[in-house]
Design a protein around this motif. Sequence first.
Motif, PDB file in Angstrom:
ATOM      1  N   ASN A  29       0.824  -1.204   0.000  1.00  0.00           N
ATOM      2  CA  ASN A  29       0.000   0.000   0.000  1.00  0.00           C
ATOM      3  C   ASN A  29       0.862   1.259   0.000  1.00  0.00           C
ATOM      4  OD1 ASN A  29      -2.395   1.648   0.307  1.00  0.00           O
ATOM      5  ND2 ASN A  29      -1.853   1.837   2.473  1.00  0.00           N
ATOM      6  N   TRP A  30       1.790   1.370   0.972  1.00  0.00           N
ATOM      7  CA  TRP A  30       2.551   2.626   1.057  1.00  0.00           C
ATOM      8  C   TRP A  30       3.659   2.737   0.016  1.00  0.00           C
ATOM      9  CZ3 TRP A  30       7.775   2.812   2.251  1.00  0.00           C
ATOM     10  CH2 TRP A  30       8.331   1.729   2.930  1.00  0.00           C
ATOM     11  N   VAL A  31       4.222   1.597  -0.402  1.00  0.00           N
ATOM     12  CA  VAL A  31       5.310   1.679  -1.376  1.00  0.00           C
ATOM     13  C   VAL A  31       4.785   1.984  -2.781  1.00  0.00           C
ATOM     14  CG1 VAL A  31       5.463  -0.733  -2.172  1.00  0.00           C
ATOM     15  CG2 VAL A  31       7.565   0.621  -1.814  1.00  0.00           C
ATOM     16  N   SER A  32       3.463   1.904  -2.970  1.00  0.00           N
ATOM     17  CA  SER A  32       2.883   2.260  -4.271  1.00  0.00           C
ATOM     18  C   SER A  32       3.113   3.731  -4.602  1.00  0.00           C
ATOM     19  CB  SER A  32       1.384   1.946  -4.283  1.00  0.00           C
ATOM     20  OG  SER A  32       0.692   2.763  -3.353  1.00  0.00           O
ATOM     21  N   VAL A  33       3.417   4.536  -3.599  1.00  0.00           N
ATOM     22  CA  VAL A  33       3.756   5.946  -3.831  1.00  0.00           C
ATOM     23  C   VAL A  33       4.965   6.056  -4.753  1.00  0.00           C
ATOM     24  CG1 VAL A  33       4.695   8.015  -2.712  1.00  0.00           C
ATOM     25  CG2 VAL A  33       2.736   6.825  -1.707  1.00  0.00           C
ATOM     26  N   TYR A  35       6.180   3.401  -6.810  1.00  0.00           N
ATOM     27  CA  TYR A  35       5.899   2.735  -8.074  1.00  0.00           C
ATOM     28  C   TYR A  35       4.711   1.812  -7.850  1.00  0.00           C
ATOM     29  CZ  TYR A  35       7.005   0.807 -12.719  1.00  0.00           C
ATOM     30  OH  TYR A  35       6.954   0.460 -14.041  1.00  0.00           O
ATOM     31  N   LYS A  36       3.640   2.052  -8.566  1.00  0.00           N
ATOM     32  CA  LYS A  36       2.419   1.286  -8.363  1.00  0.00           C
ATOM     33  C   LYS A  36       2.669  -0.197  -8.652  1.00  0.00           C
ATOM     34  CE  LYS A  36      -2.491   1.211  -9.531  1.00  0.00           C
ATOM     35  NZ  LYS A  36      -3.574   1.834 -10.347  1.00  0.00           N
ATOM     36  N   GLY A  37       2.208  -1.032  -7.715  1.00  0.00           N
ATOM     37  CA  GLY A  37       2.343  -2.470  -7.891  1.00  0.00           C
ATOM     38  C   GLY A  37       3.647  -3.035  -7.360  1.00  0.00           C
ATOM     39  N   HIS A  51      14.568  -8.653  -2.403  1.00  0.00           N
ATOM     40  CA  HIS A  51      14.373  -8.025  -3.697  1.00  0.00           C
ATOM     41  C   HIS A  51      13.213  -7.038  -3.591  1.00  0.00           C
ATOM     42  CE1 HIS A  51      16.355 -11.302  -6.456  1.00  0.00           C
ATOM     43  NE2 HIS A  51      17.190 -10.812  -5.546  1.00  0.00           N
ATOM     44  N   PHE A  52      13.458  -5.795  -3.956  1.00  0.00           N
ATOM     45  CA  PHE A  52      12.420  -4.775  -4.059  1.00  0.00           C
ATOM     46  C   PHE A  52      12.080  -4.633  -5.537  1.00  0.00           C
ATOM     47  CE2 PHE A  52      14.975  -3.629  -0.304  1.00  0.00           C
ATOM     48  CZ  PHE A  52      13.981  -3.574   0.668  1.00  0.00           C
TER      49      PHE A  52
END
Length: 278
Positions: A29-33, A35-37, A51-52
């Motif tokens: 949810n927060w990392v979508s800021v 890059y979405k998905g 791995h990110f």
Amino acid sequence: MKQVSFSTTINAPAEKVWFSLWNKSNYENWVSVFYKGSFALSDWNEGSKIHFLSPEGNGMFSIISEIIPNKKITFLHQGEVKDTIEQEVKNEWLGSEESYALIEENGQTTLNVNLTLDEKWQDYFNEKFPKALELVKQDAENGKVKAITVQTLLNKSIEEIWEKYTSPEHIVNWNFASDDWHCPKAVNDLKIGKQFSYTMAAKDGSMEFDLIGTYTDIAPFKELGFYLEDKRKVHTEFISFNDKILILCSFEPESTNSIYLQRDGWQSILNNFKKYCL
């Protein structure tokens, strides 16, 4: 290298903030800021790789150099990932670090984020990170948990893992969370629309129940999906990760027990499965 810091105060205990940071659905949810998905793959142990990744399988790989649950985690970035494959480490990544520290006082938690990175990324993170941390804050203070995820990493073939995970003669040997419980009976009709039934029982005879589920998705050696009698959905993935198999099990929480008790119980069963496979 440039050092950049961000901070926010959250009206929630550190355990809830930690969950909102790193539980799979909350993290996504927060990392979508940024890059979405986007998502992360790891067993989340100190010294492990992580791995990110973007939905396309591109991103970076790092080492979890330190982890103290509910208090601190530090990632030492190593290099890029393209099409899920780690690329050769380049000097521009050396010394790049990302750390999260949680300090709880009187039921509130201060979350401090420190980044050491190439100066060319400074403006980007100055724009994005405050927005991301606002989502973490909202999630920890008000958000509902969509799904709880537990995981483990196994250095075994996917064929062996699948067999021991799905066959009743193996399930009875690992499907319990502690040594004072056992699984005396397991039936598994591994077909979409069919059911499994696992008897979970205390060894002293004080308690017993049957865990029953109906399959909705089956992709051999890749994934299993089912719903329980109370209609809660469960989804398990078997992912090739660094020449090992990462098992991710996500389940919708029930309302009786805390999300932490549920997480720890399911994680204990998965840990027991790993122990059985060794």
